[in-house]
Scaffold this motif. Sequence first.
Motif, mmCIF file in Angstrom:
data_model
loop_
_atom_site.group_PDB
_atom_site.id
_atom_site.type_symbol
_atom_site.label_atom_id
_atom_site.label_comp_id
_atom_site.label_asym_id
_atom_site.label_seq_id
_atom_site.Cartn_x
_atom_site.Cartn_y
_atom_site.Cartn_z
ATOM 1 N N LEU A 223 -7.103 9.509 12.174
ATOM 2 C CA LEU A 223 -5.961 10.313 12.619
ATOM 3 C C LEU A 223 -4.929 9.467 13.386
ATOM 4 N N ARG B 143 7.985 5.667 3.633
ATOM 5 C CA ARG B 143 8.499 6.729 4.502
ATOM 6 C C ARG B 143 8.789 6.234 5.913
ATOM 7 N N TRP C 164 -15.179 15.792 3.846
ATOM 8 C CA TRP C 164 -14.315 16.941 3.556
ATOM 9 C C TRP C 164 -15.086 18.256 3.748
ATOM 10 N N ARG D 118 -14.000 18.666 7.225
ATOM 11 C CA ARG D 118 -12.606 18.905 6.871
ATOM 12 C C ARG D 118 -11.710 17.714 7.191
ATOM 13 N N PRO E 42 -5.257 13.347 -1.084
ATOM 14 C CA PRO E 42 -6.290 14.281 -0.633
ATOM 15 C C PRO E 42 -7.013 14.980 -1.780
ATOM 16 N N ALA E 43 -6.388 15.061 -2.928
ATOM 17 C CA ALA E 43 -7.063 15.696 -4.066
ATOM 18 C C ALA E 43 -8.316 14.925 -4.481
ATOM 19 N N ILE F 265 -11.322 27.861 -3.285
ATOM 20 C CA ILE F 265 -12.071 27.071 -2.307
ATOM 21 C C ILE F 265 -12.770 27.986 -1.297
ATOM 22 N N ASN G 168 -16.738 27.875 -0.472
ATOM 23 C CA ASN G 168 -17.117 27.668 0.915
ATOM 24 C C ASN G 168 -18.158 28.692 1.361
ATOM 25 N N TYR H 147 2.755 20.281 5.277
ATOM 26 C CA TYR H 147 3.108 18.932 4.842
ATOM 27 C C TYR H 147 3.197 17.975 6.034
ATOM 28 N N TRP I 236 -0.185 16.979 7.244
ATOM 29 C CA TRP I 236 -0.791 15.933 6.427
ATOM 30 C C TRP I 236 -0.117 14.589 6.671
ATOM 31 N N GLU I 237 1.191 14.535 6.551
ATOM 32 C CA GLU I 237 1.883 13.251 6.616
ATOM 33 C C GLU I 237 1.774 12.615 8.001
ATOM 34 N N ARG J 41 -2.552 13.576 9.228
ATOM 35 C CA ARG J 41 -3.659 13.442 8.284
ATOM 36 C C ARG J 41 -4.656 14.597 8.418
ATOM 37 N N LEU J 42 -4.093 15.780 8.645
ATOM 38 C CA LEU J 42 -4.910 16.984 8.723
ATOM 39 C C LEU J 42 -4.590 17.882 7.541
ATOM 40 N N VAL J 43 -5.626 18.473 6.957
ATOM 41 C CA VAL J 43 -5.438 19.443 5.881
ATOM 42 C C VAL J 43 -5.586 20.841 6.482
ATOM 43 N N SER K 218 -8.707 25.366 7.858
ATOM 44 C CA SER K 218 -8.534 24.271 6.884
ATOM 45 C C SER K 218 -9.055 24.624 5.503
ATOM 46 N N ASN K 219 -9.313 25.884 5.256
ATOM 47 C CA ASN K 219 -9.959 26.229 3.991
ATOM 48 C C ASN K 219 -8.965 26.415 2.851
ATOM 49 N N CYS K 220 -8.475 25.284 2.362
ATOM 50 C CA CYS K 220 -7.576 25.304 1.213
ATOM 51 C C CYS K 220 -7.909 24.105 0.342
ATOM 52 N N ASP K 221 -7.373 24.112 -0.846
ATOM 53 C CA ASP K 221 -7.509 22.957 -1.719
ATOM 54 C C ASP K 221 -6.658 21.831 -1.129
ATOM 55 N N PRO K 222 -7.258 20.692 -0.795
ATOM 56 C CA PRO K 222 -6.473 19.639 -0.143
ATOM 57 C C PRO K 222 -5.310 19.136 -0.989
ATOM 58 N N ALA K 223 -5.406 19.320 -2.290
ATOM 59 C CA ALA K 223 -4.297 18.875 -3.143
ATOM 60 C C ALA K 223 -3.018 19.658 -2.850
ATOM 61 N N ILE L 155 0.181 18.374 -0.214
ATOM 62 C CA ILE L 155 1.213 17.399 -0.566
ATOM 63 C C ILE L 155 2.332 18.122 -1.275
#
Lengths: 308, 308
Positions: free
Chosen positions: A40, A108, A260, A264, A302-303, B101, B105, B257, B260-261, B264-266, B298-303, B306
């Motif tokens: 992080l 970036r 993951w 997470r 992340p995918a 997801i 889970n 976004y 993440w950027e 680095r957290l989903v 955080s329960n989502c598809d990490p893809a 982005i």
Amino acid sequence: MTPPAVDPDDIDAAAERIGPYVRRTPIVEHDDLVLKLELLQHAGSFKTRGAFNRVLGERATIPDAGLIAASGGNHGAALAFVGQQLGMPVEIFIPSTSPEIKRRNIARFGAALHDIEGYYDDAQAAADDRQVATGATQIHPYDHPATVAGQGTMARELEQQTGPIDTMVVATGGGGFIAGQAAWFRDRVHIVSVEPETSQCLRAARLAGEPVDVSVSGVAADSLGARRIGGVPWTIVREFVDEAVVVADDDIRAAQYELWEEFRLVAEPGGAAALAALRSGAYRPAAGERVVVVVCGSNCDPATVIRP
Amino acid sequence: MTPPAVDPDDIDAAAERIGPYVRRTPIVEHDDLVLKLELLQHAGSFKTRGAFNRVLGERATIPDAGLIAASGGNHGAALAFVGQQLGMPVEIFIPSTSPEIKRRNIARFGAALHDIEGYYDDAQAAADDRQVATGATQIHPYDHPATVAGQGTMARELEQQTGPIDTMVVATGGGGFIAGQAAWFRDRVHIVSVEPETSQCLRAARLAGEPVDVSVSGVAADSLGARRIGGVPWTIVREFVDEAVVVADDDIRAAQYELWEEFRLVAEPGGAAALAALRSGAYRPAAGERVVVVVCGSNCDPATVIRP
């Protein structure tokens, strides 16, 4: 024998110098493990610590041409971030084999990015040529005492967070990161190096008694794929790294998946390698041993952390 | 007027009860902000705290049929995790509109999963029917004092981590989470509720002076899309939530976004909503105001984090 190139005083000084610029990364405890979430960190890996320490230390002498480096991606992103924060131009040479997200990550932060066909060595050669032409200060990814001292600030911070620990498990590429941790803990903590089976420059140096070239491949090659351990790290590693294990690419992928699913966290392959050593049994802690596993980088798509 | 259903003593008791079962989630500081990383909780959201507190409190009376709930996904995963840890069977009813997801889970913690065509209300109706048939204990996602007290343990933990803060910004679905935080801090901290423009049951209740039904849609509907604030949370929210703002779906996506950027957290959409309130200007802190933003799931598809 050359004495260790970095000692705890250097790391104290580095911590003072870079304190305002780096993130204090959190820890998470899980059963008997402590995870240090260095993934992080700003720009997504520990590299930011070392890059700031080196550049801040030489700030007065950085020319108008700024900073230049070759990088598999993480050091490049860190240096680009440093340049952005300190107002210095940055040029990064990245091999075409590095993943797209590492390119995005460098761009970036405003650095000029040069994509070089081939592997890390090709990018390094191109960076060397360019450095001669521009006179920019070249910042090596790991083979410099100021860089190693900067990486060692993570160990110092960790000790403030956890108190006494028995063991630290840490991934090794060119050796700068593990050397920083070992320079801080010296003989106080059992230091375990983890390398991919497919790039073992630290183990090769231990076997040869000196840095030697190795071949490099595998899922973590873009972050751990150094051909040879740095001479500066080696002065510390030789003395204070207690054990050196390897993990298979499948172990690394499984650890990414566990990070993951269970935590997470999106760790890149190199960032998951240390956990892979525990999960694969490459390193087996004793009952009650207090172990810190460093999750040191997150610069991947992340995918890719979800097992297909 | 009904007094607040949960007070700080209840939260102290909850913290004692659930301490061995939940993760102490870390914080990260960034400029003037503190991010509380509750998305790193077991099963990927704060729901695990409330579910443990309720189930442990009623442990002696849980029948062999075990636990049952309807859930958009996060409460279901939390309850499945609780059942797995405590050795109780769990049945979860999830609407077909929830993302894949969330199903995975729940299933990975060993719960029986029933996919119900439609939205949350349809899943709730099916769970109610099944509860009558089996006699299992139904654990509501938010409308119970023990659940609210469990969620409030996050505020208590946070205060130990940060010391005094001025403001907490927190996403609202059915109100259980924000009520827990508000029950702990009461008038000591400025509590800001954040809802999607497309599901505003807290704001609707404030306007009406009592819980009322609202329509529900948008990117965060699977976690924040409650049709009506819970009666139990409302007794606390009414008194201690100081401000209620809304964010657009685009603001939520932009915050995902950024998380993440930059970090680095989903974060899932509902988990990013609180940060979205700051970034969109829906909530503007004063100079020097010490603000905690809770990243709660955080329960989502990490893809999906982005930006395309």
